[in-house]
Design a protein around this motif. Structure first.
Motif, PDB file in Angstrom:
ATOM      1  N   LEU A  79       0.876  -1.213  -0.020  1.00  0.00           N
ATOM      2  CA  LEU A  79      -0.028  -0.067  -0.051  1.00  0.00           C
ATOM      3  C   LEU A  79       0.745   1.209  -0.021  1.00  0.00           C
ATOM      4  N   SER A  80       0.099   2.362  -0.309  1.00  0.00           N
ATOM      5  CA  SER A  80       0.837   3.627  -0.003  1.00  0.00           C
ATOM      6  C   SER A  80       0.533   4.375   1.035  1.00  0.00           C
ATOM      7  N   LEU A  81       0.887   5.450   1.460  1.00  0.00           N
ATOM      8  CA  LEU A  81       0.413   6.104   2.790  1.00  0.00           C
ATOM      9  C   LEU A  81      -0.008   7.551   2.447  1.00  0.00           C
ATOM     10  N   GLU A 109       6.985   5.691  14.214  1.00  0.00           N
ATOM     11  CA  GLU A 109       8.291   4.965  13.553  1.00  0.00           C
ATOM     12  C   GLU A 109       8.729   5.895  12.541  1.00  0.00           C
ATOM     13  N   LEU A 110      10.193   6.116  12.786  1.00  0.00           N
ATOM     14  CA  LEU A 110      10.886   6.776  11.690  1.00  0.00           C
ATOM     15  C   LEU A 110      10.740   6.640  10.436  1.00  0.00           C
ATOM     16  N   LYS A 111      10.521   7.501   9.427  1.00  0.00           N
ATOM     17  CA  LYS A 111      10.231   6.950   8.206  1.00  0.00           C
ATOM     18  C   LYS A 111      11.548   7.185   7.471  1.00  0.00           C
ATOM     19  N   ILE A 112      12.220   5.876   7.234  1.00  0.00           N
ATOM     20  CA  ILE A 112      13.430   5.549   6.576  1.00  0.00           C
ATOM     21  C   ILE A 112      13.641   5.895   5.191  1.00  0.00           C
ATOM     22  N   ALA A 116      11.235   0.702  -0.518  1.00  0.00           N
ATOM     23  CA  ALA A 116      10.356  -0.116   0.109  1.00  0.00           C
ATOM     24  C   ALA A 116      10.620  -1.448  -0.616  1.00  0.00           C
ATOM     25  N   ARG A 132       8.920  -2.575  -4.298  1.00  0.00           N
ATOM     26  CA  ARG A 132       7.593  -2.272  -4.133  1.00  0.00           C
ATOM     27  C   ARG A 132       7.055  -2.051  -5.505  1.00  0.00           C
ATOM     28  N   GLU A 166      12.184  -1.223   4.383  1.00  0.00           N
ATOM     29  CA  GLU A 166      13.026  -0.309   3.799  1.00  0.00           C
ATOM     30  C   GLU A 166      14.348  -0.335   3.797  1.00  0.00           C
ATOM     31  N   TYR A 218       9.164  -3.516   8.893  1.00  0.00           N
ATOM     32  CA  TYR A 218       8.316  -2.769   9.753  1.00  0.00           C
ATOM     33  C   TYR A 218       7.043  -3.462   9.552  1.00  0.00           C
ATOM     34  N   VAL A 280       6.293   7.904  10.627  1.00  0.00           N
ATOM     35  CA  VAL A 280       4.913   7.098  10.120  1.00  0.00           C
ATOM     36  C   VAL A 280       4.314   6.783  11.514  1.00  0.00           C
ATOM     37  N   LYS A 282       0.980   4.823  13.291  1.00  0.00           N
ATOM     38  CA  LYS A 282       0.108   3.812  13.069  1.00  0.00           C
ATOM     39  C   LYS A 282      -0.997   3.520  14.319  1.00  0.00           C
ATOM     40  N   TRP A 301      -5.895   3.826   8.819  1.00  0.00           N
ATOM     41  CA  TRP A 301      -5.009   3.747  10.212  1.00  0.00           C
ATOM     42  C   TRP A 301      -3.617   4.035  10.243  1.00  0.00           C
TER      43      TRP A 301
HETATM   44  C1  LIG Z   1       2.600  -1.106   6.131  1.00  0.00           C
HETATM   45  C2  LIG Z   1       2.114   0.493   5.886  1.00  0.00           C
HETATM   46  C3  LIG Z   1       1.415   0.577   4.871  1.00  0.00           C
HETATM   47  C4  LIG Z   1       1.383   1.317   6.919  1.00  0.00           C
HETATM   48  C5  LIG Z   1       3.743   1.243   5.709  1.00  0.00           C
HETATM   49  N1  LIG Z   1       3.933   1.708   4.363  1.00  0.00           N
HETATM   50  C6  LIG Z   1       5.191   2.445   4.266  1.00  0.00           C
HETATM   51  N2  LIG Z   1       5.404   2.649   3.046  1.00  0.00           N
HETATM   52  C7  LIG Z   1       4.080   2.611   2.278  1.00  0.00           C
HETATM   53  C8  LIG Z   1       4.731   3.966   1.102  1.00  0.00           C
HETATM   54  N3  LIG Z   1       5.657   3.706   0.601  1.00  0.00           N
HETATM   55  C9  LIG Z   1       5.749   4.163  -0.759  1.00  0.00           C
HETATM   56  N4  LIG Z   1       7.139   4.018  -1.403  1.00  0.00           N
HETATM   57  C10 LIG Z   1       7.212   4.536  -2.835  1.00  0.00           C
HETATM   58  C11 LIG Z   1       6.066   5.110  -3.252  1.00  0.00           C
HETATM   59  C12 LIG Z   1       4.884   5.238  -2.894  1.00  0.00           C
HETATM   60  N5  LIG Z   1       4.739   4.615  -1.386  1.00  0.00           N
HETATM   61  C13 LIG Z   1       6.543   3.275   1.298  1.00  0.00           C
HETATM   62  C14 LIG Z   1       6.609   2.373   2.498  1.00  0.00           C
HETATM   63  C15 LIG Z   1       6.158   2.556   5.462  1.00  0.00           C
HETATM   64  C16 LIG Z   1       7.401   3.088   5.414  1.00  0.00           C
HETATM   65  C17 LIG Z   1       8.020   3.030   6.371  1.00  0.00           C
HETATM   66  C18 LIG Z   1       9.345   3.614   6.281  1.00  0.00           C
HETATM   67  N6  LIG Z   1       9.866   4.349   5.159  1.00  0.00           N
HETATM   68  O1  LIG Z   1      10.185   3.714   7.335  1.00  0.00           O
HETATM   69  C19 LIG Z   1       7.587   2.428   7.728  1.00  0.00           C
HETATM   70  N7  LIG Z   1       8.235   2.588   8.931  1.00  0.00           N
HETATM   71  N8  LIG Z   1       6.326   2.013   8.013  1.00  0.00           N
HETATM   72  C20 LIG Z   1       5.553   1.802   6.724  1.00  0.00           C
HETATM   73  N9  LIG Z   1       4.277   1.331   6.886  1.00  0.00           N
END
Ligand SMILES: CC(C)(C)c1nc(N2CCN(c3ncccn3)CC2)c2cc(C(N)=O)c(N)nc2n1
Length: 323
Positions: A79-81, A109-112, A116, A132, A166, A218, A280, A282, A301
């Motif tokens: 998924l995306s966020l 959580e720190l967004k690394i 993905a 991804r 990540e 994660y 991030v 959650k 969520w």
């Molecule tokens: C499982 C969920 C969907 C809640 C989720 N999704 C993530 N991402 C989605 C969008 N992503 C994405 N990447 C490229 C293009 C569009 N979306 C990149 C990963 C998360 C990324 C990180 C992080 N970076 O540290 C993290 N600690 N938790 C995440 N949790």
């Protein structure tokens, strides 16, 4: 000791040293000793290929050259966020959630700032790693991911699931990579994220192995497999399975706690050995996650708070260019 026994004991010892060094950040032997043992194992496995296993530590040095990456459909879409850019956005996110499911705990959580990836395990063996991609279909970069030392090639329980995380390049590795590229007259990478992406897209996994990539995991696609009922438990379970997760995470009882956490890391993000581009947030409880559900492409969520772009960096960059 027979050759087979020697090979088995070297594989066991080196895997343990790998775990101590790359997952616990607590090495117990010198690099030179590790390298000597690894060289001995590579030689013995070449002389006796019947004892080489697909989770042997020698797999880390790479050596598979592909002519292209095959496209593979994710079993579970990645998924995306949704994004939040300020306190108002975050309070609106919190209000929508508490209106729907009552009071919640948030996992921060720190967004690394990396790439993905999705790691597939079958009966405890790492069998496939995908980028991804567009969330539905990714590229098969299994051989390159095997060279990331803190990716488990096998886990101690015969579990079958997909772990998401990540992949990234630390600031130090990025700096020395660009220095060596500069000295070889090659063009340099703009930032660690781009160099991690370029490294994972190497068709020769020996080159990927040299880029010393790292990873934080994660999420798990099938939480029943690890019987977790919160994000907090899921991450602790990944720790016990000896996966590398980010230890800066924090569980907060309300949005005020989330705002404090964001304030802290907005100030201290540059002390980290890797780049982050946000936080991030959650909902911790999995049942409440289920109640909240998803939009067509992202969970209701979770949200990604993005740090404001840093004028200072771009300003200095412009000044350099104008000189
Ligand atoms: C499982 C969920 C969907 C809640 C989720 N999704 C993530 N991402 C989605 C969008 N992503 C994405 N990447 C490229 C293009 C569009 N979306 C990149 C990963 C998360 C990324 C990180 C992080 N970076 O540290 C993290 N600690 N938790 C995440 N949790």
């Amino acid at each position: 000791m027979t050759v087979e026994a020697r090979i088995k004991s070297l594989q066991k010892k080196l895997n343990q040293y790998n775990y101590e060094y790359h997952v616990l950040d607590q090495p117990t032997i010198e690099d030179s000793e590790y390298d000597a043992l690894l060289r001995e194992l590579i030689e013995l496995e070449q002389q006796h290929p019947e004892f080489k296993t697909d989770d042997s530590p020698t797999v880390r040095v790479g050596g598979v050259v592909l002519d292209k990456f095959e496209k593979v459909k994710h079993d579970t879409p990645m998924l995306s966020l949704g994004n939040a850019f300020n306190e108002e956005d975050l309070r609106a996110f919190d209000h929508r959630i508490t209106q729907a499911v009552g009071s919640v705990q948030y996992m921060c959580e720190l967004k690394i700032d990396g790439l993905a990836v999705s790691l597939k395990y079958e009966d405890g063996k790492f069998i496939q790693g995908l980028t991804r991609g567009d969330g539905t279909t990714g590229e098969n970069i299994t051989e390159n991911l095997k060279t990331i030392h803190n990716i488990r090639l096998s886990i101690e329980e015969p579990l079958s699931f997909e772990v998401r995380g990540e992949a990234f390049m630390s600031k130090d590795v990025f700096k020395s990579l660009n220095e060596s590229r500069e000295s070889e007259g090659l063009d340099t990478f703009k930032n660690p994220r781009n160099s991690a992406a370029g490294s994972l897209r190497q068709l020769d996994s020996r080159l990927a192995s040299k880029r010393k990539l790292d990873i934080f995991l994660y999420s798990v696609n099938d939480l029943t497999e690890i019987n977790a009922s919160t994000q907090h438990e899921a991450l602790s379970r990944l720790d016990t399975l000896k996966f590398k997760t980010n230890q800066e995470r924090s569980l907060k009882d309300n949005i005020e706690g989330v705002l404090d956490y964001i304030k802290y890391w907005t100030e201290h993000r540059h002390d980290l050995r890797y780049e982050i581009d946000g936080i991030v947030i959650k909902v911790n409880d999995l049942e409440q996650q289920q109640q909240l559900g998803f939009t067509e492409k992202s969970p209701r969520w979770a949200i990604a708070y993005k740090f404001p772009a840093e004028e200072v960096e771009t300003y200095l960059h412009d000044v350099e260019l104008s000189i």
